[in-house]
Design a protein around this motif. Structure first.
Motif, short mmCIF file in Angstrom:
data_model
loop_
_atom_site.label_atom_id
_atom_site.label_comp_id
_atom_site.label_asym_id
_atom_site.label_seq_id
_atom_site.Cartn_x
_atom_site.Cartn_y
_atom_site.Cartn_z
N ILE A 1 0.84 -1.20 0.00
CA ILE A 1 0.00 0.00 0.00
C ILE A 1 0.88 1.25 0.00
CG2 ILE A 1 -1.63 1.36 1.38
CD1 ILE A 1 -2.90 -1.34 2.21
N GLY A 2 1.91 1.25 0.81
CA GLY A 2 2.84 2.39 0.85
C GLY A 2 3.53 2.59 -0.50
N ALA A 3 3.97 1.52 -1.12
CA ALA A 3 4.60 1.63 -2.44
C ALA A 3 3.61 2.15 -3.47
CB ALA A 3 5.17 0.28 -2.87
N GLY A 4 2.36 1.71 -3.39
CA GLY A 4 1.34 2.19 -4.32
C GLY A 4 1.07 3.67 -4.16
N VAL A 5 1.01 4.13 -2.92
CA VAL A 5 0.78 5.56 -2.66
C VAL A 5 1.95 6.39 -3.20
CG1 VAL A 5 0.63 7.31 -0.82
CG2 VAL A 5 -0.75 5.24 -0.70
N LEU A 6 3.17 5.94 -2.95
CA LEU A 6 4.34 6.66 -3.47
C LEU A 6 4.37 6.66 -4.99
CD1 LEU A 6 7.20 5.61 -1.03
CD2 LEU A 6 6.20 7.87 -1.32
N ALA A 7 4.10 5.52 -5.61
CA ALA A 7 4.09 5.44 -7.07
C ALA A 7 3.02 6.35 -7.65
CB ALA A 7 3.87 4.00 -7.52
N TYR A 8 1.85 6.39 -7.04
CA TYR A 8 0.79 7.28 -7.50
C TYR A 8 1.23 8.74 -7.41
CZ TYR A 8 -3.58 9.86 -7.67
OH TYR A 8 -4.54 10.77 -7.99
N TYR A 9 1.82 9.11 -6.28
CA TYR A 9 2.25 10.49 -6.08
C TYR A 9 3.29 10.90 -7.13
CZ TYR A 9 4.67 14.47 -4.06
OH TYR A 9 5.26 15.70 -3.88
N PHE A 10 4.33 10.07 -7.31
CA PHE A 10 5.37 10.42 -8.27
C PHE A 10 4.84 10.39 -9.70
CE2 PHE A 10 8.30 9.19 -4.75
CZ PHE A 10 8.84 10.44 -4.58
N GLY A 11 3.95 9.49 -10.02
CA GLY A 11 3.34 9.46 -11.34
C GLY A 11 2.49 10.68 -11.59
N LEU A 12 1.75 11.10 -10.58
CA LEU A 12 0.92 12.30 -10.68
C LEU A 12 1.79 13.54 -10.92
CD1 LEU A 12 -2.02 13.34 -10.42
CD2 LEU A 12 -1.52 13.75 -8.02
N ARG A 13 2.87 13.65 -10.17
CA ARG A 13 3.78 14.79 -10.35
C ARG A 13 4.36 14.81 -11.75
NH1 ARG A 13 8.33 15.49 -6.09
NH2 ARG A 13 9.07 16.65 -7.86
N ARG A 14 4.79 13.65 -12.24
CA ARG A 14 5.38 13.59 -13.57
C ARG A 14 4.33 13.93 -14.64
NH1 ARG A 14 9.19 9.03 -16.25
NH2 ARG A 14 9.21 9.95 -18.33
N GLY A 15 3.14 13.41 -14.47
CA GLY A 15 2.07 13.71 -15.42
C GLY A 15 1.72 15.19 -15.45
N ARG A 16 1.71 15.81 -14.29
CA ARG A 16 1.42 17.25 -14.24
C ARG A 16 2.52 18.05 -14.94
NH1 ARG A 16 -0.96 18.29 -8.14
NH2 ARG A 16 -2.98 17.36 -8.55
N ARG A 17 3.78 17.66 -14.70
CA ARG A 17 4.89 18.35 -15.37
C ARG A 17 4.79 18.19 -16.88
NH1 ARG A 17 9.57 15.80 -13.59
NH2 ARG A 17 8.67 15.13 -11.65
#
Length: 135
Positions: free
Chosen positions: A79-95
């Motif tokens: 769950i922790g890895a999923g939350v981190l992956a979501y966060y970093f993916g979201l940041r990259r997508g926004r950029r």
């Protein structure tokens, strides 16, 4: 091979080595439970130092077996890895979205100037040559 690919390969090899080396060299064979967590090690050390020690707190939930405890720990890690992956993916997508919007904005500015000129009936080429003092 690009620099990033080399770094990723090296990191993957390092992670694999961290997983395989303890098993290959038999580290922890002298222990009753070779890969027990730090909590168990601390409890054993405290009991050896002070056998009458009473813990201040008790766990909210004590799993019935070590396998269930391990499964819950793995679930927590996933769950922790999923939350981190979501966060970093979201940041990259926004950029990436912002970069695309900037590219479109630069392209839209050129087309909007032409559209404005067409609305007013002015020839864009003629108005650019008219001399705006930027020579």
């Amino acid at each position: 091979m690009s620099r990033n690919a080399k770094i990723n390969s090296l990191l993957l090899l390092l992670v694999a080595a961290l997983a395989v080396v303890p098993l290959a060299f038999g580290l922890g064979d002298h222990k009753e439970e070779p890969f027990a967590g730090a909590d168990g090690e601390a409890e054993t050390a405290i009991t050896e130092i002070d056998p009458d020690y009473e813990p201040w707190f008790s766990p909210l939930y004590e799993p019935p077996s070590g396998e269930i405890e391990s499964a819950l720990f793995a679930l927590q890690a996933a769950i922790g890895a999923g939350v981190l992956a979501y966060y970093f993916g979201l940041r990259r997508g926004r950029r990436q979205g912002e970069a695309r919007a900037r590219e479109r904005g630069a392209g839209d500015a050129d087309t909007s100037d032409m559209a404005d000129a067409a609305d007013t009936g002015v020839d864009v080429g003629a108005s650019a040559d008219a001399g705006d003092g930027r020579d």
